[in-house]
Design an enzyme around this catalytic site. Structure first.
Site, PDB file in Angstrom:
ATOM      1  CE  LYS A 196     -19.176  -0.351  19.574  1.00 54.28           C
ATOM      2  NZ  LYS A 196     -20.389  -0.380  18.782  1.00 54.28           N
TER       3      LYS A 196
HETATM    4  C1  PLP Z   1     -21.223  -0.857  17.582  1.00 54.26           C
HETATM    5  C2  PLP Z   1     -21.355  -0.139  16.301  1.00 54.26           C
HETATM    6  C3  PLP Z   1     -22.604   0.103  15.670  1.00 54.26           C
HETATM    7  C4  PLP Z   1     -23.883  -0.536  16.059  1.00 54.26           C
HETATM    8  O1  PLP Z   1     -24.225  -0.505  17.347  1.00 54.26           O
HETATM    9  P1  PLP Z   1     -25.106  -1.645  18.023  1.00 54.26           P
HETATM   10  O2  PLP Z   1     -25.515  -0.953  19.288  1.00 54.26           O
HETATM   11  O3  PLP Z   1     -24.219  -2.830  18.262  1.00 54.26           O
HETATM   12  O4  PLP Z   1     -26.259  -1.952  17.140  1.00 54.26           O
HETATM   13  C5  PLP Z   1     -22.625   0.906  14.539  1.00 54.26           C
HETATM   14  N1  PLP Z   1     -21.511   1.427  14.020  1.00 54.26           N
HETATM   15  C6  PLP Z   1     -20.303   1.190  14.577  1.00 54.26           C
HETATM   16  C7  PLP Z   1     -19.097   1.814  13.944  1.00 54.26           C
HETATM   17  C8  PLP Z   1     -20.187   0.389  15.711  1.00 54.26           C
HETATM   18  O5  PLP Z   1     -18.989   0.137  16.217  1.00 54.26           O
END
Ligand code: PLP
Length: 397
Positions: A196
């Site tokens: 991210k």
């Molecule tokens: C990465 C992601 C999540 C969850 O995040 P984590 O920190 O990996 O638990 C939820 N929704 C979307 C669309 C994501 O890309």
């Protein structure tokens, strides 16, 4: 004449494999983390609230509550929204499973609205007919970093007394009609997974302007325990605390928060780099009739977590899988985001049927995510462009 593809034994466009994404960690980040390791607090210490305040200020929200990961943050938001057994929550299927799983954790029922075939985001028109007496919330996802149609979604929610929990895992730093993502919905979630925009290893956060949600989120994150004297049923002394509902241990550590604080300073340059590369991709592909590039409606500014090309498979006379495998052989780390959530075996066993969201299912068959991250170089971007052009012209001949 097209060069022979690497998949047939030809020379790949790149010698080394380029991943679709990866984190950026510099010495400042390493120093920030090692300073925490030498301090008094490893877990909830002063850096959690510092990180929370910086995120809240950055997105223009009153409150922020950090969690061990983004999925835990979504679970907490659904709890704070009062989602319980049998409640329906409308979301998109063109997302990571966590956007719907958070509803299941509380016994709720995810209801999948189809996407807009142009923006790939949840369609407000598709949401409307799915609202019933049992609907409690909408979870729009800012897919690829491109904000969903939040004005229309918020007004639908208001009209029907629903909450909006925005999954902005892809969209830290994005804006919707001049407003920052994180300041608009009832609650907004950001993820700090390494792919991210900024990372804490694992981590997530909810931003909100509503004090009641803020307080529930804080308590949910730590077993449902409170020490706030105004909230206690009894008081046995200064050591005393009460567990008032079934919460979880979803706390972020100060180690993670220190990395988050250090990374947040670099968010703007990270996004600028992504935008620069997106322009290179757009320019290279906008006039090719074998692919469609992303479409941004007016007033919507993406923070570009992903860059997706949509293949015109009829024109190419092949499948996404062949193009995908050929690009992998060229050492281009392409990816696919996402299989519609309800097509996963867990959701199929719950009774969701193929055909539920035709636009999302069709999109899934035709998309490829190209590598996009701030530490890739212009040469890497040009390699991707060369690889895509090579593979596309092989098939369109
Ligand atoms: C990465 C992601 C999540 C969850 O995040 P984590 O920190 O990996 O638990 C939820 N929704 C979307 C669309 C994501 O890309």
């Amino acid at each position: 004449m097209v060069e022979k593809l690497a998949i047939h034994g030809g020379k790949p466009v790149r010698e080394s494999y380029l991943p679709y994404s990866r984190q950026f960690i510099d010495n400042e980040d390493i120093e920030a983390v090692s300073n925490v390791l030498k301090s008094d607090f490893l877990t909830t210490g002063p850096l959690i609230s510092k990180f929370e305040k910086e995120i809240a200020d950055n997105v223009g929200a009153k409150y922020a509550v950090a969690f061990s990961n983004g999925t835990a943050a979504l679970h907490a938001a659904c709890y704070a929204a009062g989602i319980k057994d049998g409640d329906e929550v409308i979301t998109t299927s063109m997302t990571f499973a966590a956007s719907a799983n958070c509803v299941r954790y509380l016994g709720g029922i995810p209801v999948f609205a189809d996407i807009d075939p142009n923006t790939y985001n949840i369609s407000p028109e598709a949401i409307k007919p799915l609202i019933t007496q049992n609907t409690k919330a909408i979870i729009p996802v800012d897919f690829t970093g491109q904000p969903a149609e939040l004005d229309q979604i918020m007004s639908l929610a208001k009209e029907h007394g629903l909450l909006v929990i925005e999954d902005a895992a892809h969209a830290l730093g994005a804006t919707y009609k001049g407003r920052k993502i994180g300041s608009i919905s009832d609650m907004t979630m950001f993820s700090f997974h390494p792919v991210k925009h900024i990372t804490t290893g694992e981590g997530g956060i909810i931003t909100t302007n509503i004090k009641d949600y803020y307080e529930k989120l804080i308590q949910f994150r730590s077993h449902g325990i409170t020490r706030e004297t105004t909230k206690l049923n009894e008081y046995h002394g200064s050591w005393y605390y009460e567990m008032q509902f079934l919460g979880f241990n979803y706390r972020m550590t100060d180690i993670q928060a220190s990395l988050g604080i250090s990374q947040l300073k670099k968010l703007e340059p990270f996004i600028q780099k992504r935008k620069q590369y997106v322009q290179m991709y757009n320019k290279a592909f906008e006039n090719k009739n074998e692919v469609k590039i992303p479409i941004l409606p007016n007033g919507i500014d993406s923070s570009w977590h992903l860059y997706i090309i949509r293949l015109d498979l009829e024109n190419l006379g092949t499948s996404r899988r062949e193009i995908f495998d050929a690009l992998q052989k060229e050492n281009i780390g392409v990816n696919v985001h996402y299989l519609p959530v309800y097509l996963h075996p867990y959701y199929q066993k719950l009774g969701y049927k193929k055909g539920l969201c035709p636009n999302a299912e069709k999109l899934y068959e035709e998309i490829i995510s190209l590598p996009l991250f701030p530490t890739m170089s212009k040469t890497d971007v040009n390699d991707v462009i060369e690889g895509v052009n090579k593979v596309l012209s092989y098939y369109s001949n």
